[in-house]
Motif scaffolding. Structure first.
Motif, PDB file in Angstrom:
ATOM      1  N   THR A   1       0.795  -1.225   0.000  1.00  0.00           N
ATOM      2  CA  THR A   1       0.000   0.000   0.000  1.00  0.00           C
ATOM      3  C   THR A   1       0.831   1.280   0.000  1.00  0.00           C
ATOM      4  OG1 THR A   1      -0.239   0.305   2.415  1.00  0.00           O
ATOM      5  CG2 THR A   1      -1.721  -1.285   1.328  1.00  0.00           C
ATOM      6  N   GLY A   2       2.150   1.168  -0.047  1.00  0.00           N
ATOM      7  CA  GLY A   2       2.987   2.355   0.053  1.00  0.00           C
ATOM      8  C   GLY A   2       2.722   3.409  -1.003  1.00  0.00           C
ATOM      9  N   GLN A   3       2.422   2.985  -2.218  1.00  0.00           N
ATOM     10  CA  GLN A   3       2.173   3.929  -3.304  1.00  0.00           C
ATOM     11  C   GLN A   3       0.720   4.416  -3.324  1.00  0.00           C
ATOM     12  OE1 GLN A   3       3.959   1.000  -3.774  1.00  0.00           O
ATOM     13  NE2 GLN A   3       5.856   2.147  -3.664  1.00  0.00           N
ATOM     14  N   TRP A   4      -0.058   3.987  -2.317  1.00  0.00           N
ATOM     15  CA  TRP A   4      -1.464   4.374  -2.204  1.00  0.00           C
ATOM     16  C   TRP A   4      -1.719   5.063  -0.867  1.00  0.00           C
ATOM     17  CZ3 TRP A   4      -4.661   2.582  -6.317  1.00  0.00           C
ATOM     18  CH2 TRP A   4      -4.015   1.703  -7.213  1.00  0.00           C
ATOM     19  N   ALA A   5      -0.652   5.545  -0.243  1.00  0.00           N
ATOM     20  CA  ALA A   5      -0.752   6.046   1.130  1.00  0.00           C
ATOM     21  C   ALA A   5      -1.584   7.315   1.250  1.00  0.00           C
ATOM     22  CB  ALA A   5       0.647   6.286   1.698  1.00  0.00           C
ATOM     23  N   ASP A   6      -1.889   7.941   0.124  1.00  0.00           N
ATOM     24  CA  ASP A   6      -2.753   9.128   0.142  1.00  0.00           C
ATOM     25  C   ASP A   6      -4.230   8.766   0.218  1.00  0.00           C
ATOM     26  OD1 ASP A   6      -2.266   8.024  -2.517  1.00  0.00           O
ATOM     27  OD2 ASP A   6      -3.538   9.639  -3.258  1.00  0.00           O
ATOM     28  N   MET A   7      -4.537   7.496   0.047  1.00  0.00           N
ATOM     29  CA  MET A   7      -5.931   7.046  -0.020  1.00  0.00           C
ATOM     30  C   MET A   7      -6.373   6.514   1.337  1.00  0.00           C
ATOM     31  SD  MET A   7      -7.518   4.194  -2.644  1.00  0.00           S
ATOM     32  CE  MET A   7      -7.120   5.199  -4.097  1.00  0.00           C
ATOM     33  N   PRO A   8      -7.536   6.908   1.851  1.00  0.00           N
ATOM     34  CA  PRO A   8      -8.026   6.352   3.118  1.00  0.00           C
ATOM     35  C   PRO A   8      -8.035   4.826   3.097  1.00  0.00           C
ATOM     36  CG  PRO A   8      -9.400   8.186   2.432  1.00  0.00           C
ATOM     37  CD  PRO A   8      -8.475   7.905   1.281  1.00  0.00           C
ATOM     38  N   PHE A   9      -7.730   4.243   4.240  1.00  0.00           N
ATOM     39  CA  PHE A   9      -7.555   2.800   4.314  1.00  0.00           C
ATOM     40  C   PHE A   9      -8.818   2.044   3.917  1.00  0.00           C
ATOM     41  CE2 PHE A   9      -7.055  -1.237   6.770  1.00  0.00           C
ATOM     42  CZ  PHE A   9      -5.924  -1.700   6.109  1.00  0.00           C
ATOM     43  N   ASP A  10      -9.969   2.509   4.363  1.00  0.00           N
ATOM     44  CA  ASP A  10     -11.200   1.792   4.025  1.00  0.00           C
ATOM     45  C   ASP A  10     -11.504   1.858   2.533  1.00  0.00           C
ATOM     46  OD1 ASP A  10     -11.775   4.496   4.138  1.00  0.00           O
ATOM     47  OD2 ASP A  10     -13.692   4.257   5.170  1.00  0.00           O
ATOM     48  N   THR A  11     -11.192   2.996   1.916  1.00  0.00           N
ATOM     49  CA  THR A  11     -11.378   3.129   0.466  1.00  0.00           C
ATOM     50  C   THR A  11     -10.438   2.193  -0.278  1.00  0.00           C
ATOM     51  OG1 THR A  11     -12.008   5.451   0.717  1.00  0.00           O
ATOM     52  CG2 THR A  11     -11.335   4.739  -1.481  1.00  0.00           C
ATOM     53  N   LEU A  12      -9.188   2.159   0.165  1.00  0.00           N
ATOM     54  CA  LEU A  12      -8.204   1.271  -0.460  1.00  0.00           C
ATOM     55  C   LEU A  12      -8.639  -0.182  -0.360  1.00  0.00           C
ATOM     56  CD1 LEU A  12      -5.204   0.952  -1.598  1.00  0.00           C
ATOM     57  CD2 LEU A  12      -4.636   0.398   0.766  1.00  0.00           C
ATOM     58  N   CYS A  13      -9.068  -0.601   0.830  1.00  0.00           N
ATOM     59  CA  CYS A  13      -9.483  -1.996   1.012  1.00  0.00           C
ATOM     60  C   CYS A  13     -10.658  -2.348   0.105  1.00  0.00           C
ATOM     61  CB  CYS A  13      -9.842  -2.238   2.473  1.00  0.00           C
ATOM     62  SG  CYS A  13      -8.420  -2.304   3.588  1.00  0.00           S
ATOM     63  N   SER A  14     -11.594  -1.428  -0.003  1.00  0.00           N
ATOM     64  CA  SER A  14     -12.752  -1.668  -0.849  1.00  0.00           C
ATOM     65  C   SER A  14     -12.338  -1.863  -2.308  1.00  0.00           C
ATOM     66  CB  SER A  14     -13.739  -0.509  -0.725  1.00  0.00           C
ATOM     67  OG  SER A  14     -14.841  -0.681  -1.589  1.00  0.00           O
ATOM     68  N   LYS A  15     -11.436  -1.010  -2.774  1.00  0.00           N
ATOM     69  CA  LYS A  15     -10.986  -1.118  -4.167  1.00  0.00           C
ATOM     70  C   LYS A  15     -10.228  -2.420  -4.401  1.00  0.00           C
ATOM     71  CE  LYS A  15     -10.653   3.851  -5.259  1.00  0.00           C
ATOM     72  NZ  LYS A  15     -11.499   3.831  -6.472  1.00  0.00           N
ATOM     73  N   MET A  16      -9.282  -2.732  -3.524  1.00  0.00           N
ATOM     74  CA  MET A  16      -8.466  -3.927  -3.719  1.00  0.00           C
ATOM     75  C   MET A  16      -9.315  -5.188  -3.684  1.00  0.00           C
ATOM     76  SD  MET A  16      -5.504  -2.825  -4.385  1.00  0.00           S
ATOM     77  CE  MET A  16      -4.855  -1.138  -4.390  1.00  0.00           C
ATOM     78  N   SER A  17     -10.288  -5.202  -2.802  1.00  0.00           N
ATOM     79  CA  SER A  17     -11.178  -6.356  -2.727  1.00  0.00           C
ATOM     80  C   SER A  17     -12.019  -6.496  -3.995  1.00  0.00           C
ATOM     81  CB  SER A  17     -12.086  -6.211  -1.509  1.00  0.00           C
ATOM     82  OG  SER A  17     -13.012  -7.269  -1.445  1.00  0.00           O
ATOM     83  N   SER A  18     -12.547  -5.372  -4.470  1.00  0.00           N
ATOM     84  CA  SER A  18     -13.399  -5.428  -5.665  1.00  0.00           C
ATOM     85  C   SER A  18     -12.617  -5.863  -6.893  1.00  0.00           C
ATOM     86  CB  SER A  18     -14.045  -4.061  -5.910  1.00  0.00           C
ATOM     87  OG  SER A  18     -13.089  -3.093  -6.318  1.00  0.00           O
ATOM     88  N   TRP A  19     -11.323  -5.577  -6.909  1.00  0.00           N
ATOM     89  CA  TRP A  19     -10.496  -5.986  -8.046  1.00  0.00           C
ATOM     90  C   TRP A  19     -10.056  -7.438  -7.948  1.00  0.00           C
ATOM     91  CZ3 TRP A  19      -7.109  -0.991  -7.413  1.00  0.00           C
ATOM     92  CH2 TRP A  19      -7.852   0.119  -7.861  1.00  0.00           C
ATOM     93  N   GLY A  20     -10.106  -8.013  -6.736  1.00  0.00           N
ATOM     94  CA  GLY A  20      -9.776  -9.427  -6.591  1.00  0.00           C
ATOM     95  C   GLY A  20      -8.498  -9.741  -5.847  1.00  0.00           C
ATOM     96  N   TYR A  21      -7.882  -8.752  -5.208  1.00  0.00           N
ATOM     97  CA  TYR A  21      -6.682  -9.028  -4.419  1.00  0.00           C
ATOM     98  C   TYR A  21      -7.043  -9.847  -3.188  1.00  0.00           C
ATOM     99  CZ  TYR A  21      -3.574  -6.023  -7.133  1.00  0.00           C
ATOM    100  OH  TYR A  21      -2.799  -5.494  -8.142  1.00  0.00           O
ATOM    101  N   ASP A  22      -6.097 -10.667  -2.736  1.00  0.00           N
ATOM    102  CA  ASP A  22      -6.311 -11.527  -1.576  1.00  0.00           C
ATOM    103  C   ASP A  22      -5.963 -10.848  -0.260  1.00  0.00           C
ATOM    104  OD1 ASP A  22      -7.015 -13.857  -3.171  1.00  0.00           O
ATOM    105  OD2 ASP A  22      -4.875 -13.982  -3.675  1.00  0.00           O
ATOM    106  N   GLY A  23      -5.079  -9.860  -0.316  1.00  0.00           N
ATOM    107  CA  GLY A  23      -4.649  -9.239   0.922  1.00  0.00           C
ATOM    108  C   GLY A  23      -3.755  -8.048   0.681  1.00  0.00           C
ATOM    109  N   LEU A  24      -3.128  -7.587   1.782  1.00  0.00           N
ATOM    110  CA  LEU A  24      -2.330  -6.369   1.748  1.00  0.00           C
ATOM    111  C   LEU A  24      -0.979  -6.573   2.425  1.00  0.00           C
ATOM    112  CD1 LEU A  24      -5.035  -3.788   2.904  1.00  0.00           C
ATOM    113  CD2 LEU A  24      -4.401  -4.334   0.527  1.00  0.00           C
ATOM    114  N   GLU A  25      -0.032  -5.828   1.956  1.00  0.00           N
ATOM    115  CA  GLU A  25       1.220  -5.556   2.666  1.00  0.00           C
ATOM    116  C   GLU A  25       1.089  -4.085   3.062  1.00  0.00           C
ATOM    117  OE1 GLU A  25       5.988  -4.977   1.647  1.00  0.00           O
ATOM    118  OE2 GLU A  25       4.625  -5.786   0.133  1.00  0.00           O
ATOM    119  N   ILE A  26       0.804  -3.825   4.336  1.00  0.00           N
ATOM    120  CA  ILE A  26       0.383  -2.497   4.756  1.00  0.00           C
ATOM    121  C   ILE A  26       1.579  -1.613   5.067  1.00  0.00           C
ATOM    122  CG2 ILE A  26      -1.067  -1.185   6.324  1.00  0.00           C
ATOM    123  CD1 ILE A  26      -2.572  -3.730   6.978  1.00  0.00           C
ATOM    124  N   ALA A  27       1.617  -0.456   4.425  1.00  0.00           N
ATOM    125  CA  ALA A  27       2.685   0.519   4.664  1.00  0.00           C
ATOM    126  C   ALA A  27       2.453   1.259   5.970  1.00  0.00           C
ATOM    127  CB  ALA A  27       2.761   1.514   3.506  1.00  0.00           C
TER     128      ALA A  27
END
Length: 329
Positions: free
Chosen positions: A8-34
């Motif tokens: 998530t380092g290159q997405w650090a400007d995005m609120p965490f809940d918004t990021l999670c929603s996007k990644m889930s909708s695209w099909g990612y399995d999880g996160l490496e959280i910055a």
């Protein structure tokens, strides 16, 4: 199959809940959280069970797992010569105070092991910094003693940090990278020697940093097969020509005058077929974490394209030789 995650380092400007929603909708399995920006506050996580629970709840709601946390910025300050360029990595009240920045960073790296455990992760990825990186080109002449002192400083500063990792059952994975104590094959050997091969210290394998240096990424996997604790999926493109050199020419990433650039997965020259086969050979079953860096491409489209690329590229190792049936005659 191995889980595919997003760093998530290159997405650090995005609120965490918004990021999670996007990644889930695209099909990612999880996160490496910055551990910077909007995503993970190390101090708050250590102090507040409710804060940790909120992060876990947000991920669970979006069917995501936390496989690793990334604390690169604080890690960089541990061994580097912290001039004004590094101020952006530390709290404002510490700017211009190199040793206070270092002490803060050491504390942050220790706490990161605790936070990783609380979040259910097994690895902290990151940087170490280096007091001797500037001596990579030996002019003015660099003595063996000066280099050895740099590795000794690294060991002195990182061994107490690694004690905390071992106490928490967490491993630290250095991203072998320019400006770090290990940036290629030989410096990785010396780094591991300096800490006497402590099992808590390993590698966050990222082929993009090896490729442009002319190092075969798959060989690096075999050479350090017992130390590959985490994997970044990131690509790079060489831009050979009469003007672009490998040193970057002080030109910003994304500018095609550079001799090389980071690009979205599958659009560069890294041979991921060989990397997947090498990971299969060494028995790596951890996440394949997309670190998406392409200044010339819209990131949301790039993140979705990268996920599809990793899904297509990854495969399990065969349990039987293809010609086994012939021996049954």
């Amino acid at each position: 199959m191995r889980p595919v995650t997003m760093f998530t380092g290159q997405w650090a400007d995005m609120p965490f809940d918004t990021l999670c929603s996007k990644m889930s909708s695209w099909g990612y399995d999880g996160l490496e959280i910055a551990c910077w920006g909007e995503h993970l506050n190390i101090d708050k996580a250590v102090e507040s069970d409710a804060y940790v629970r909120s992060l876990k709840d947000t991920m669970e709601k979006n069917h995501l797992q936390c496989h690793a946390i990334g604390n690169h910025l604080a890690g960089q300050l541990v061994c580097s010569r912290n001039d004004e360029r590094f101020d952006v990595f530390a709290p404002a009240e510490l700017h211009g105070q190199p040793e206070k920045m270092r002490a803060w960073a050491i504390d942050q790296m220790k706490k990161a092991a605790v936070v990783a455990r609380l979040l259910g992760a097994s690895v902290v990825t990151g940087f170490t910094g280096s007091s001797i990186w500037e001596g990579w080109y030996s002019f003015p002449p660099v003595s063996d003693e000066w280099i050895e002192a740099g590795y000794a400083q690294f060991a002195d500063l990182w061994n107490p940090i690694l004690d905390v990792y071992e106490q928490n059952g967490i491993k630290f994975a250095l991203e072998v990278h320019p400006t770090e104590i290990a940036f290629d094959y030989w410096t990785t050997v010396r780094t591991l020697d300096a800490i006497r091969h402590r099992p808590s210290f390993g590698i966050n394998f990222d082929p993009s940093h090896l490729y442009w240096q002319g190092i075969a990424p798959e060989q690096f996997i075999y050479d350090f097969k017992d130390r590959i604790y985490h994997v970044h999926m990131k690509d790079a493109m060489l831009n050979p020509g009469p003007r672009g050199g490998l040193l970057g020419s002080h030109i910003t990433f994304g500018d095609m005058r550079r001799g090389w650039n980071f690009v979205s997965l599958g659009r560069g020259g890294v041979n991921f077929e060989r990397i997947i086969r090498a990971l299969n050979d060494i028995g790596y079953e951890g996440p394949l974490s997309v670190e998406w860096e392409d200044s010339g491409m819209e990131r949301e489209a790039g993140a979705q394209e990268a996920l599809a690329f990793v899904r297509r590229m990854d495969f399990k190792k065969s349990g039987v030789a293809f010609d086994k049936a012939m021996s049954n005659n």
